[in-house]
Design an enzyme around this catalytic site. Structure first.
Site, PDB file in Angstrom:
ATOM      1  N   GLN A 280      69.288 -33.341 -18.765  1.00 28.16           N
ATOM      2  CA  GLN A 280      69.086 -32.057 -19.440  1.00 28.16           C
ATOM      3  C   GLN A 280      67.852 -32.032 -20.335  1.00 28.16           C
ATOM      4  O   GLN A 280      67.140 -31.029 -20.399  1.00 28.16           O
ATOM      5  CB  GLN A 280      70.348 -31.703 -20.232  1.00 28.16           C
ATOM      6  CG  GLN A 280      70.450 -30.246 -20.586  1.00 28.16           C
ATOM      7  CD  GLN A 280      71.824 -29.901 -21.106  1.00 28.16           C
ATOM      8  OE1 GLN A 280      72.132 -30.152 -22.286  1.00 28.16           O
ATOM      9  NE2 GLN A 280      72.665 -29.324 -20.259  1.00 28.16           N
TER      10      GLN A 280
ATOM     11  N   GLU B 162      74.095 -32.062 -15.850  1.00 29.10           N
ATOM     12  CA  GLU B 162      74.889 -31.436 -16.904  1.00 29.10           C
ATOM     13  C   GLU B 162      74.633 -29.925 -16.946  1.00 29.10           C
ATOM     14  O   GLU B 162      73.498 -29.489 -17.182  1.00 29.10           O
ATOM     15  CB  GLU B 162      74.538 -32.070 -18.248  1.00 29.10           C
ATOM     16  CG  GLU B 162      74.815 -33.571 -18.284  1.00 29.10           C
ATOM     17  CD  GLU B 162      74.184 -34.256 -19.486  1.00 29.10           C
ATOM     18  OE1 GLU B 162      73.566 -33.557 -20.316  1.00 29.10           O
ATOM     19  OE2 GLU B 162      74.301 -35.485 -19.581  1.00 29.10           O
TER      20      GLU B 162
ATOM     21  N   TYR C 238      67.272 -37.926 -23.405  1.00 33.05           N
ATOM     22  CA  TYR C 238      68.497 -38.627 -23.024  1.00 33.05           C
ATOM     23  C   TYR C 238      68.316 -39.456 -21.759  1.00 33.05           C
ATOM     24  O   TYR C 238      69.294 -39.921 -21.178  1.00 33.05           O
ATOM     25  CB  TYR C 238      69.634 -37.614 -22.880  1.00 33.05           C
ATOM     26  CG  TYR C 238      69.841 -36.848 -24.159  1.00 33.05           C
ATOM     27  CD1 TYR C 238      70.369 -37.483 -25.290  1.00 33.05           C
ATOM     28  CD2 TYR C 238      69.446 -35.524 -24.283  1.00 33.05           C
ATOM     29  CE1 TYR C 238      70.511 -36.810 -26.486  1.00 33.05           C
ATOM     30  CE2 TYR C 238      69.584 -34.845 -25.480  1.00 33.05           C
ATOM     31  CZ  TYR C 238      70.119 -35.484 -26.584  1.00 33.05           C
ATOM     32  OH  TYR C 238      70.256 -34.819 -27.769  1.00 33.05           O
TER      33      TYR C 238
ATOM     34  N   HIS D 189      65.241 -33.349 -29.035  1.00 36.11           N
ATOM     35  CA  HIS D 189      64.855 -32.484 -27.924  1.00 36.11           C
ATOM     36  C   HIS D 189      63.349 -32.240 -27.900  1.00 36.11           C
ATOM     37  O   HIS D 189      62.896 -31.184 -27.464  1.00 36.11           O
ATOM     38  CB  HIS D 189      65.589 -31.134 -28.006  1.00 36.11           C
ATOM     39  CG  HIS D 189      67.072 -31.251 -27.955  1.00 36.11           C
ATOM     40  ND1 HIS D 189      67.825 -31.483 -29.080  1.00 36.11           N
ATOM     41  CD2 HIS D 189      67.951 -31.185 -26.916  1.00 36.11           C
ATOM     42  CE1 HIS D 189      69.105 -31.542 -28.744  1.00 36.11           C
ATOM     43  NE2 HIS D 189      69.205 -31.373 -27.440  1.00 36.11           N
TER      44      HIS D 189
END
Length: 352
Positions: A75, A27, A79, A121
């Site tokens: 990324q 990504e 995820y 994150h």
């Protein structure tokens, strides 16, 4: 001196020039961004994938089956959780084929806290990754190791997960990568894309050289006799700082081991050190239930019970669903310098 993320970029350039890397993708990995942390700026084989982590891993497997040598990026490791089933499949292919089908995938992803990334994150992934049989898992704590581990990952016929500590990506190394310009500003002018219009920008790659850090080899970054400290990634520099401060203030000396590889890991180095010091502290920031450090702790107790002079300790992140955006929440969720220093002093001073 290169930063850790510049070292990754240099390694990927070396890989696509000399080690047969056919694709670097994920990504926003291709132009114009070159990765959310700039790890892939200017690479000739870099291209953008859809925002689909399962698709990224599946595509990497297909490229590898077709004879390619891909490097893909998720990324943020947060995820990667929805790819676990595919990661398991990628890990068992060489084993299931009795070595007849290689799976030379490199999957790199930023991991851990330190950038105030909040709930989505800031996760750590190494404990989950350590359960993926067939995968090799590495996590550098400095630029030179990042370069050397990435080259070893690219050259390996097995799938390799390269976890990049988010908090250290902008940290400059203290050792030059072979062939790297000594002037950090010059390196930046050569390989960092300009802010704004990049349509005509072309990197001027320095002639970096081969440098492999063997997967499975740790690094003893401090040497001593009071206790053994085992860490990796973001917490490794904090352990070094704590050890240095306690040496200055109290005269203690510590073996500080940078594990570098989560699996396979350098058990001979750990074993030799624990047998010498009789005291051990393991530090990481993954959550405290089924933490990878618990495996190391169990093995140390199993094989060095009669060598231990004090109960071994494991300092790790709290078992919470995520890390809050507020800096206070982050600091109180994962190990920080004061807690590492206090725990290490307590270990050093525990009476036999």
């Amino acid at each position: 001196m290169a930063t850790l993320v510049q070292a990754v970029r240099l390694a990927l350039h070396y890989g696509e020039t000399h080690l047969g890397v056919t694709d670097v993708f994920g990504e926003d990995v291709g132009p114009p961004l070159g990765g959310v942390f700039t790890a892939t700026q200017g690479l000739k084989t870099a291209w953008n994938s859809p925002l689909d982590e399962r698709g990224i891993v599946g595509t990497a497997m297909g490229i590898a089956y077709a004879g390619g040598r891909p490097v893909c990026e998720i990324q943020f490791c947060d995820y990667a959780f929805n790819t676990i089933d595919l990661l398991k499949l990628a890990g068992n292919q060489r084993w299931a084929s009795a070595g007849n089908f290689d799976m030379p995938i490199v999957l790199m992803t930023p991991s851990g806290s330190g950038i105030r990334g909040s709930l989505y994150h800031s996760h750590s992934f190494e404990s989950w990754a350590s359960r993926l049989a067939g995968w090799k898992v590495v996590m550098p704590s400095n630029a030179l190791d990042a370069y050397g581990l990435m080259l070893s990952a690219i050259a390996d016929p097995n799938p390799v997960l390269v976890l990049l500590p988010k908090a250290l990506l902008r940290m400059k190394g203290d050792k030059l990568i072979p062939g790297e310009p000594a002037d950090a500003d010059e390196l930046s002018r050569l390989i960092d894309a300009p802010v704004g219009d990049r349509s005509d920008w072309v990197p001027q790659w320095p002639t970096v050289e081969e440098y492999f850090v063997p997967i499975g080899s740790g690094s003893r970054v401090r040497e001593g006799t009071t206790a053994t400290v085992i860490s990796y990634g973001r917490t490794l520099p904090l352990c070094v700082q704590a050890a240095d401060e306690l040496h200055r203030d109290f005269g203690f000396t510590f073996d500080v081991i940078d594990l570098r590889s989560i699996f396979p890991y350098d058990w001979p180095m750990i074993s030799q050190s624990v047998a010498k010091t009789g005291r051990v502290l393991i530090v990481n920031e993954d959550t405290e239930v089924t933490n990878f450090g618990e495996h190391l702790l169990r093995r140390i107790v199993d094989e060095h019970f009669y060598d231990l002079l004090a109960k071994p300790r494991l300092l790790m992140g709290k078992h919470v669903p995520g890390i809050g955006l507020n800096q206070v929440y982050e600091h109180n969720t994962v190990p920080q310098l004061p807690g590492i220093r206090d725990t290490l002093r307590e270990l050093a001073e525990e009476r036999v």
